[in-house]
Design a protein around this motif. Structure first.
Motif, PDB file in Angstrom:
ATOM      1  N   LEU A 413       2.123   1.707   5.018  1.00  0.00           N
ATOM      2  CA  LEU A 413       3.566   1.582   4.791  1.00  0.00           C
ATOM      3  C   LEU A 413       4.182   0.571   5.746  1.00  0.00           C
ATOM      4  N   LYS A 414       3.736   0.592   6.982  1.00  0.00           N
ATOM      5  CA  LYS A 414       4.268  -0.353   7.964  1.00  0.00           C
ATOM      6  C   LYS A 414       3.958  -1.794   7.545  1.00  0.00           C
ATOM      7  N   LEU A 415       2.725  -2.032   7.105  1.00  0.00           N
ATOM      8  CA  LEU A 415       2.345  -3.384   6.680  1.00  0.00           C
ATOM      9  C   LEU A 415       3.079  -3.798   5.405  1.00  0.00           C
ATOM     10  N   ALA A 416       3.244  -2.838   4.484  1.00  0.00           N
ATOM     11  CA  ALA A 416       3.942  -3.152   3.233  1.00  0.00           C
ATOM     12  C   ALA A 416       5.392  -3.532   3.507  1.00  0.00           C
ATOM     13  N   GLU A 417       6.040  -2.826   4.418  1.00  0.00           N
ATOM     14  CA  GLU A 417       7.426  -3.159   4.756  1.00  0.00           C
ATOM     15  C   GLU A 417       7.518  -4.535   5.410  1.00  0.00           C
ATOM     16  N   GLN A 418       6.541  -4.843   6.284  1.00  0.00           N
ATOM     17  CA  GLN A 418       6.554  -6.165   6.930  1.00  0.00           C
ATOM     18  C   GLN A 418       6.350  -7.269   5.890  1.00  0.00           C
ATOM     19  N   ARG A 419       5.441  -7.066   4.944  1.00  0.00           N
ATOM     20  CA  ARG A 419       5.188  -8.065   3.925  1.00  0.00           C
ATOM     21  C   ARG A 419       6.399  -8.208   2.996  1.00  0.00           C
ATOM     22  N   LEU A 428       7.565  -2.903  -5.045  1.00  0.00           N
ATOM     23  CA  LEU A 428       6.643  -1.920  -5.609  1.00  0.00           C
ATOM     24  C   LEU A 428       5.601  -1.474  -4.594  1.00  0.00           C
ATOM     25  N   ASP A 429       5.125  -2.408  -3.796  1.00  0.00           N
ATOM     26  CA  ASP A 429       4.132  -2.060  -2.775  1.00  0.00           C
ATOM     27  C   ASP A 429       4.720  -1.082  -1.761  1.00  0.00           C
ATOM     28  N   VAL A 430       5.968  -1.290  -1.356  1.00  0.00           N
ATOM     29  CA  VAL A 430       6.616  -0.402  -0.384  1.00  0.00           C
ATOM     30  C   VAL A 430       6.840   0.975  -0.984  1.00  0.00           C
ATOM     31  N   LEU A 431       7.333   1.012  -2.216  1.00  0.00           N
ATOM     32  CA  LEU A 431       7.601   2.299  -2.859  1.00  0.00           C
ATOM     33  C   LEU A 431       6.315   3.095  -3.069  1.00  0.00           C
ATOM     34  N   ASP A 432       5.267   2.418  -3.477  1.00  0.00           N
ATOM     35  CA  ASP A 432       3.987   3.102  -3.671  1.00  0.00           C
ATOM     36  C   ASP A 432       3.443   3.631  -2.343  1.00  0.00           C
ATOM     37  N   ALA A 433       3.605   2.856  -1.274  1.00  0.00           N
ATOM     38  CA  ALA A 433       3.145   3.302   0.043  1.00  0.00           C
ATOM     39  C   ALA A 433       3.943   4.513   0.518  1.00  0.00           C
ATOM     40  N   GLN A 434       5.246   4.542   0.252  1.00  0.00           N
ATOM     41  CA  GLN A 434       6.063   5.701   0.622  1.00  0.00           C
ATOM     42  C   GLN A 434       5.623   6.957  -0.131  1.00  0.00           C
TER      43      GLN A 434
END
Length: 471
Positions: A413-419, A428-434
């Motif tokens: 999640l941390k990496l997805a938010e940074q990206r 979508l990547d952030v939401l899926d990670a959450q």
């Protein structure tokens, strides 16, 4: 010489009454392996220490849980019923035991009647009276063939079986309260996770709404955030309902509403997960009350065979009385009014249409059923311990793996938010990670609960929970 004539029959009756026609009881061989499955580790079959030696106050470290168990032991209706069953069985045993001793009763009677002149020897009507006072012995059976003694032994074994059943109910109640409490704690932790997740997703939804209004994001991003927020709300509502029902279950087990309890501990601080060596499988025969209760029922069935066999032989009973009798109440205790009676009775079965043979067959079949029940009880106890031991190591591996999954999801999640902030990845990547992080958090709580309930199951299956402190 008269004393000798009287003493010899009494001694003979005493010797004969000591006989019993019940089969000699032999405990059936336990139909289980000599060691627990190898998956449970070397401690399962080599260490003599048994977890059941620890009292439940020592085993459970949570003061709130201890208070709940104490309240349940004092107020639970099922346990109270089991205790009353003991009183019922004790009274029934006393009723049967009374038949082994003579029952002497005091008697007093008086009659007064008129004889008609037509039937009187003197040709005139006669009014007569008769008064009696004395002691009577009513149909005392000389137990030459052990029928009464066998019935007495069967009643005693049934009483002991009921007492063991109450102990088994005690252990089960301790375990059920502990598992219900741990489930409520787990639901509370999951509810708190869901509440924090909902707050985070509602904040994300507000931000997505603002971005959509200024044209910085699409309607798809907005709806995806809305779906996650509403999903968290549904999960929170579900957990609230489940936790409320778990609290109601605890109240039912406790027997009354419980207030002002000490502060509870989180699952990670319960302190009941430790090395729980199980000893040898044969230890279960002496430590599990349900096994001891089953064996007592087997002994009762064995004794009933003796009573059924004795029914084929003569039954001798004595009826006797001694007292005074007089035609006038005022002369009841005058000289010459003493009376006595002695009435022995012999009943010899000649033809009963096969009743005694059928009763013996029933007793023998019931003993075979009791043997099968006893062996099954042992097998169930062995399986419960073996299952708990086998699951223990697997659960530890599961928790370790789940903790690693949770750490990986947090990093993801941390990496997805940074990206996403850098414009490299989509929302979508952030939401899926959450979503995956929330699922991993819930799964870890479930795994921790599974480890705790496994420890409780092992403690109960080894016969623990009857003592309050270490023996």
């Amino acid at each position: 010489m008269k004393t000798l004539k009287f003493t010899l029959p009494v001694l003979a009756a005493a010797v004969l009454s000591a006989c019993s026609m019940a089969p000699v009881y032999q405990r059936p061989d336990a139909p289980i392996a000599t060691v627990y499955p190898a998956e449970s580790g070397p401690a399962a079959g080599q260490i003599a220490y048994v977890t059941a030696d620890a009292g439940w106050r020592e085993f459970f470290q949570d003061a709130r849980l201890r208070a709940l168990i104490e309240t349940a032991l004092a107020n639970n209706r099922d346990l109270r019923t089991a205790a009353l069953r003991i009183e019922e069985a004790r009274a029934q045993y006393n009723v049967v035991a009374a038949d082994t001793l003579p029952n002497v009763a005091g008697t007093a009677s008086g009659t007064r009647g008129r004889t008609a002149a037509a039937t009187s020897p003197t040709g005139a009507s006669v009014v007569g009276s008769n008064y009696q006072v004395g002691l009577s012995l009513a149909a005392f059976e000389l137990d030459f063939f052990g029928r009464v003694r066998s019935l007495n032994e069967a009643a005693l074994s049934q009483y002991l079986a009921t007492e063991e059943a109450q102990r088994a109910a005690h252990i089960s109640l301790v375990a059920e309260v502990a598992k219900a409490y741990l489930s409520e704690r787990a639901l509370g932790e999951q509810e708190e996770l869901a509440r924090r997740t909902l707050a985070s997703r509602e904040s994300a939804l507000k931000l997505a709404q603002q971005r959509f209004e200024v044209g910085a994001s699409s309607a798809l991003d907005l709806k995806q955030n809305e779906v996650l927020a509403q999903t968290a709300r549904v999960t929170l509502a579900t957990l609230k309902r489940q936790r409320g029902q778990a609290q109601n279950a605890l109240t039912l087990l406790a027997g009354r509403p419980v207030n002002a309890l000490p502060q509870g501990l989180p699952l990670s601080s319960q302190g009941i997960v430790a090395d729980l060596p199980a000893g040898l499988p044969s230890d279960l025969l002496g430590r599990r009350p349900d096994i001891r209760a089953s064996e007592q029922r087997l002994k009762a069935s064995n004794a009933n065979i003796g009573a059924a066999r004795a029914a084929f032989f003569p039954r001798i009973s004595l009826t006797a009385g001694v007292g005074t009798a007089s035609g006038e109440l005022s002369g009841l205790f005058d000289g010459g009014t003493r009376t006595w009676s002695f009435v022995p009775q012999l009943v010899l079965p000649i033809f009963d249409a096969g009743r005694n043979r059928a009763n013996l067959s029933i007793a023998e079949v019931r003993k075979n059923i009791a043997v099968a029940d006893y062996e099954k009880t042992i097998q169930v106890a062995f399986r419960e311990v073996a299952d708990a031991l086998v699951a223990r190591d697997a659960i530890d591996e599961q928790i370790d793996a789940q903790a690693r999954v949770l750490d990986a999801q947090r990093e993801r999640l941390k990496l997805a938010e940074q990206r996403y902030q850098g414009g490299i990845a989509s929302s979508l990547d952030v939401l899926d990670a959450q979503r995956e992080l929330f699922s991993a958090e819930q799964s870890l709580v479930q795994a921790q609960l599974l480890r705790l309930t496994n420890a409780v199951d092992l403690y109960r299956s080894l016969g623990g929970g009857l003592k309050e402190t270490a023996g």
